[in-house]
Design a protein around this motif. Structure first.
Motif, mmCIF file in Angstrom:
data_model
loop_
_atom_site.group_PDB
_atom_site.id
_atom_site.type_symbol
_atom_site.label_atom_id
_atom_site.label_comp_id
_atom_site.label_asym_id
_atom_site.label_seq_id
_atom_site.Cartn_x
_atom_site.Cartn_y
_atom_site.Cartn_z
ATOM 1 N N GLU A 185 13.876 -5.702 -70.436
ATOM 2 C CA GLU A 185 13.767 -7.161 -70.488
ATOM 3 C C GLU A 185 14.855 -7.804 -71.321
ATOM 4 O OE1 GLU A 185 9.680 -7.382 -71.959
ATOM 5 O OE2 GLU A 185 10.461 -8.008 -73.901
ATOM 6 N N LEU A 188 15.174 -11.553 -76.687
ATOM 7 C CA LEU A 188 14.876 -12.877 -77.234
ATOM 8 C C LEU A 188 15.389 -12.961 -78.668
ATOM 9 C CD1 LEU A 188 11.153 -13.145 -76.038
ATOM 10 C CD2 LEU A 188 13.183 -14.099 -74.927
ATOM 11 N N GLU A 192 10.073 -14.297 -85.422
ATOM 12 C CA GLU A 192 8.944 -13.645 -84.761
ATOM 13 C C GLU A 192 7.674 -13.887 -85.577
ATOM 14 O OE1 GLU A 192 9.904 -9.597 -83.838
ATOM 15 O OE2 GLU A 192 7.815 -9.111 -83.331
ATOM 16 N N LYS A 214 8.776 -5.462 -90.114
ATOM 17 C CA LYS A 214 8.658 -4.193 -89.389
ATOM 18 C C LYS A 214 9.616 -3.102 -89.858
ATOM 19 C CE LYS A 214 7.110 -6.469 -85.233
ATOM 20 N NZ LYS A 214 5.793 -5.999 -84.844
ATOM 21 N N GLU A 283 4.799 -9.606 -76.648
ATOM 22 C CA GLU A 283 3.852 -8.590 -76.184
ATOM 23 C C GLU A 283 2.456 -8.990 -76.617
ATOM 24 O OE1 GLU A 283 3.886 -5.025 -78.415
ATOM 25 O OE2 GLU A 283 3.896 -6.125 -80.295
#
Ligand code: AMP
Ligand code: GLY
Length: 428
Positions: A185, A188, A192, A214, A283
């Motif tokens: 994909e 982006l 976040e 993360k 997601e």
């Protein structure tokens, strides 16, 4: 009510702390739990993926409500197996858990529901995938379709990295069958956020937004982890943006899932990128986040238990949850080496002193107890949460508590919340 929580991380300790305060609770079990949950209920030595063992326990112990923490038992069908026994489960059926269990499925639902998300294609053949990335170029995101313990996504900055990711996932089967199919994909960009809602198949109650950290290293460097810390609310998540996420992402997903006969019940976690032209779905996860759960639940003033029950019987529309308007920050302490190889068994001192600091919550994750005290027994070992009037104070308090904890083999990021504080929009 007799409640069983499934899991053994900081998320499950935070859920257990919340549930343990409910006047409606009569017995609390956690399977398998950790030394933190042992002080709130009874730990049961059944692993989180042992669906048959968990269902047999719930039946024998006349459990009224099961709350699965991680996704694995949900994807494996624990909600369906419990439904067959007439036991309520605050989590989706196996079909609905495909929102997390298959990236392709979640992208199909996003398209069906007209949810803004990155442009995508799926592939079952490596050669076609290699040709496709040559055509569209980098940066590009390569994802194993199935569950890969949070390691199935590669944000490839170059074509070489993209080809290497396709080879590793599809040809070298790095994640086994989870990589038999790929989603590739558009990459982006933006800030976040993680947005959480409790769902009953038709209705959604907003549970809050958080910013996870993360990468393992300060300044967002190094490999991805399960999450090294989180803050709430993220200054980027204005009320307008949250309402946009609820109306353009969460509610359309619920409607699409209900329309195809697989209504979604339980915690819905949308990973969202705030792009220039609005929020886009990265997601879905079908569970609470970790460490987001440890960050959001300390802000909850209402009794969580009736809301979780309402999620299982379609009555969430009647539920209103009250939250403090404080800020919350969580710093995760990990074993040196994490997310790679790490040692276990080191003793951890100072936990009780740290937990006595007003505003501080110490949640256990990878710990174990022996006669001498609490020992490290995992990669992410403790989640140190603090709430305060401002984000800056909450972060400072969490690090004060971290300083009281004495664990020779531990480390944490030193910059949790720093970007959010510097965003200059706090308090908004
Ligand atoms: P996931 O395993 O799907 O949570 O993805 C892990 C991380 O990869 C996400 O939290 C994002 O930071 C990043 N990521 C996933 N998809 C994209 C995308 N389309 N564009 C940019 N970053 C992404
Ligand atoms: N902290 C991100 C997750 O729970 O997936």
């Amino acid at each position: 009510m007799r409640v069983l929580i499934i899991g053994s991380g900081g998320r499950e300790h935070a859920l257990a702390s919340c549930i343990a305060r409910s006047p409606r609770l009569s017995a609390l079990f956690v399977a398998p739990g950790n030394p933190g949950t042992a002080s709130l209920g009874q730990n049961i030595p059944i692993r989180a993926h042992d669906v048959a063992g968990l269902v047999a326990f719930a039946r024998a112990e006349k459990i009224d409500l099961v709350i699965p923490g991680p996704e694995a038992p949900l994807v494996a069908g624990i909600a369906d197996a419990l439904a067959a026994e007439n036991i309520a489960c605050c989590g989706p059926s196996a079909m609905a858990a495909q929102l997390e269990g298959s990236k392709r499925f979640s992208k199909e639902i996003a398209d069906l529901a007209k949810i803004p998300t990155a442009a995508w294609q799926s592939f079952t053949d490596a050669e076609t995938a290699h040709d496709y990335v040559e055509d569209v170029g980098a940066p590009i995101v390569i994802k194993a379709d199935g569950l890969a313990a949070g390691k199935g996504v590669v944000v490839a900055q170059t074509l070489d990295d993209a080809h290497a990711a396709i080879t590793a996932i599809m040809e070298d089967k790095l994640h086994g069958e989870a990589g038999a199919q790929l989603v590739i994909e558009e990459c982006l960009t933006g800030e976040e956020i993680s947005v959480f809602a409790l769902c009953d198949g038709l209705n959604a109650v907003y549970l809050g937004a958080a910013a996870d950290h993360k990468r393992v290293g300060d300044g967002d460097t190094g490999p991805n982890t399960g999450g090294m810390g989180a803050i709430s609310p993220p200054p980027w998540a204005t009320p307008h943006i949250i309402s946009d996420v609820m109306t353009s992402i969460i509610r359309p997903a619920l409607a699409a899932m209900a329309a195809r006969g697989t209504p979604f019940r339980g915690f819905l976690f949308a990973g969202v990128m705030l792009e220039q032209d609005g929020p886009k779905l990265i997601e879905f996860n079908v569970r609470f986040g970790d460490p987001e759960c440890e960050t959001l639940l300390p802000l909850l003033q209402s009794d969580l238990l009736p809301a979780l029950v309402a999620a299982t019987n379609g009555t969430l529309a009647a539920i209103n949850l009250a939250w403090t308007d404080a800020a919350s920050a969580t710093v995760v302490m990990c074993a040196k080496g994490y997310p790679g190889a790490y040692a276990t068994g080191g003793e951890i001192f100072g936990l009780e002193e740290a937990a006595m600091i007003p505003g501080v919550n110490i949640f256990h994750a990878g710990t174990m107890a022996d006669q001498s005290g609490i020992l490290a027994n995992g990669g992410r070992v403790l989640a140190i949460n603090a709430t305060a009037a401002t984000l800056e104070e909450a972060v400072a308090l969490a690090y004060t508590a971290e300083g009281v904890i004495d664990w020779a083999d531990g480390f944490c990021r030193r910059d949790i919340g720093r970007r959010a504080i510097f965003a200059g929009k706090w308090p908004s």
